[in-house]
Scaffold this active site. Structure first.
Site, PDB file in Angstrom:
ATOM      1  N   MET A  12       3.284  -3.481   1.697  1.00 18.78           N
ATOM      2  CA  MET A  12       2.535  -4.715   1.395  1.00 18.78           C
ATOM      3  C   MET A  12       3.408  -5.717   0.647  1.00 18.78           C
ATOM      4  O   MET A  12       3.316  -6.923   0.870  1.00 18.78           O
ATOM      5  CB  MET A  12       1.273  -4.388   0.582  1.00 18.78           C
ATOM      6  CG  MET A  12       0.111  -3.876   1.415  1.00 18.78           C
ATOM      7  SD  MET A  12      -0.364  -5.008   2.722  1.00 18.78           S
ATOM      8  CE  MET A  12      -0.802  -6.465   1.778  1.00 18.78           C
ATOM      9  N   HIS A 155      -6.131   5.827   8.755  1.00 22.48           N
ATOM     10  CA  HIS A 155      -4.965   5.092   8.267  1.00 22.48           C
ATOM     11  C   HIS A 155      -3.685   5.826   8.673  1.00 22.48           C
ATOM     12  O   HIS A 155      -3.714   7.005   9.031  1.00 22.48           O
ATOM     13  CB  HIS A 155      -4.999   4.956   6.747  1.00 22.48           C
ATOM     14  CG  HIS A 155      -5.950   3.899   6.257  1.00 22.48           C
ATOM     15  ND1 HIS A 155      -7.290   4.142   6.093  1.00 22.48           N
ATOM     16  CD2 HIS A 155      -5.742   2.593   5.925  1.00 22.48           C
ATOM     17  CE1 HIS A 155      -7.881   3.024   5.670  1.00 22.48           C
ATOM     18  NE2 HIS A 155      -6.965   2.076   5.562  1.00 22.48           N
ATOM     19  N   LYS A 159      -0.321   7.158   3.870  1.00 23.33           N
ATOM     20  CA  LYS A 159      -1.347   6.859   2.858  1.00 23.33           C
ATOM     21  C   LYS A 159      -1.606   8.080   1.978  1.00 23.33           C
ATOM     22  O   LYS A 159      -1.753   9.194   2.476  1.00 23.33           O
ATOM     23  CB  LYS A 159      -2.639   6.393   3.541  1.00 23.33           C
ATOM     24  CG  LYS A 159      -3.684   5.908   2.539  1.00 23.33           C
ATOM     25  CD  LYS A 159      -4.746   5.067   3.199  1.00 23.33           C
ATOM     26  CE  LYS A 159      -5.808   4.638   2.210  1.00 23.33           C
ATOM     27  NZ  LYS A 159      -5.287   3.788   1.129  1.00 23.33           N
TER      28      LYS A 159
END
Ligand code: NAD
Length: 267
Positions: A12, A155, A159
């Site tokens: 991210m 996901h 994760k």
């Protein structure tokens, strides 16, 4: 407006750097990583595949980053986020938090920082998911316990927390629609001889694999009919766009605790 990114080398973090560069009125204020990162002291441009240096070195000094920026965005890990919330309170810099997997004590520490500065926290920054939460709350308030609510998420295999922060937020929305506390009806991690399902429970199932960015389905299963609502995220860009939009919104707000519904004007 200068936006700092803690955890700038993460999936991210890198997406956020690119998003800020492409956003009018926003400027990258710097990026930080933990003290053992291979990226320390390198120019931020190495994370963006850019040929020209940005003139900003990746630092382990998060305090200096908070002091240099108007707002900081945090998609890291719970322990780091707790520390960053403390720095936000001390420096008065607004903080946008996307980190998931925090426990109740960690959330309480983060929330306390909102007495001193703007803390915006959302387990999912996408517009679509936040609309979905409103729908789930509404439907849950209409259908009684004869409809079993199950939340399924998938996901990527990196994760580390389960169920996803978004699945829990959808669970909170469903519980709120039914006027119950999620903790008292949550059914997580079924395995072995579990016994029959208890009416009124809200079940969670987590799938992990490949490069799936994030998929969530809320199922309302009744006798002879079933409603399923699904959201699929195709790219991390939508989370980064939401976080940068939140960062721009934050700088004009008084100290306090906010979420994505505040940013989108959905309250
Ligand atoms: P990632 O592992 O790729 O990135 C995390 C980064 O944080 C890494 O670069 C790591 O080195 C860095 N980091 C760890 N400790 C640090 C510290 N003390 N100081 C500075 N940096 C530190 O993970 P990711 O896929 O980018 O996800 C990060 C978090 O964001 C997860 O909790 C994930 O669930 C969450 N997430 C939330 C949303 C949302 O919309 N809210 C969307 C996607 C991911």
């Amino acid at each position: 407006m200068k936006i700092g990114i803690v955890g700038c080398a993460g999936r991210m973090g890198q997406m956020l750097l690119k998003t800020i560069l492409a956003t009018d009125g926003a400027e990258i204020g710097g990026g930080s990583e933990h003290g053992r990162s291979e990226y320390l002291d390198k120019d931020l441009s190495v994370l963006m595949g850019a040929s020209e240096p940005l003139g900003l070195k990746i630092t382990a000094d998060a305090r200096a980053l908070f002091e240099a920026c108007d707002v900081v965005i945090d998609f890291t890990v719970p322990m780091a986020t707790v520390n960053h919330a403390g720095l936000a309170a001390e420096t008065g810099t607004a903080l946008v938090i996307g980190t998931t997997g925090m426990d109740k004590e960690q959330i309480a520490v983060v929330d306390a920082a909102a007495q001193k500065t703007v803390i915006m926290r959302a387990g999912n920054m996408s517009v679509g998911i936040n609309l979905l939460m409103g729908l789930v709350e509404q439907i849950s308030g209409i259908l009684d316990n004869s409809f079993d609510i199950e939340i399924v998420e998938m996901h990527h295999h990196h994760k580390v927390d389960a169920p996803s922060g978004t699945a829990l937020m959808l669970g909170e929305a469903a519980a709120s629609g039914r006027g119950v506390d999620l903790d008292s009806v949550s059914d997580r991690g079924r395995d072995g001889i579990t016994g029959a399902r208890t009416a009124g429970d809200i079940g969670f199932a987590s799938l992990r694999g490949g490069d799936v960015v994030g998929e969530h389905t809320v199922i309302f299963a009744g006798e002879g009919e079933r409603i399923e609502i699904t959201h699929k995220a195709a790219s991390r860009a939508l989370f980064a766009n939401g976080a940068v939009r939140a960062a721009q919104w934050c700088v004009d707000q008084p100290p306090g605790h906010y979420d994505m519904k505040d940013v989108l004007g959905l309250k």
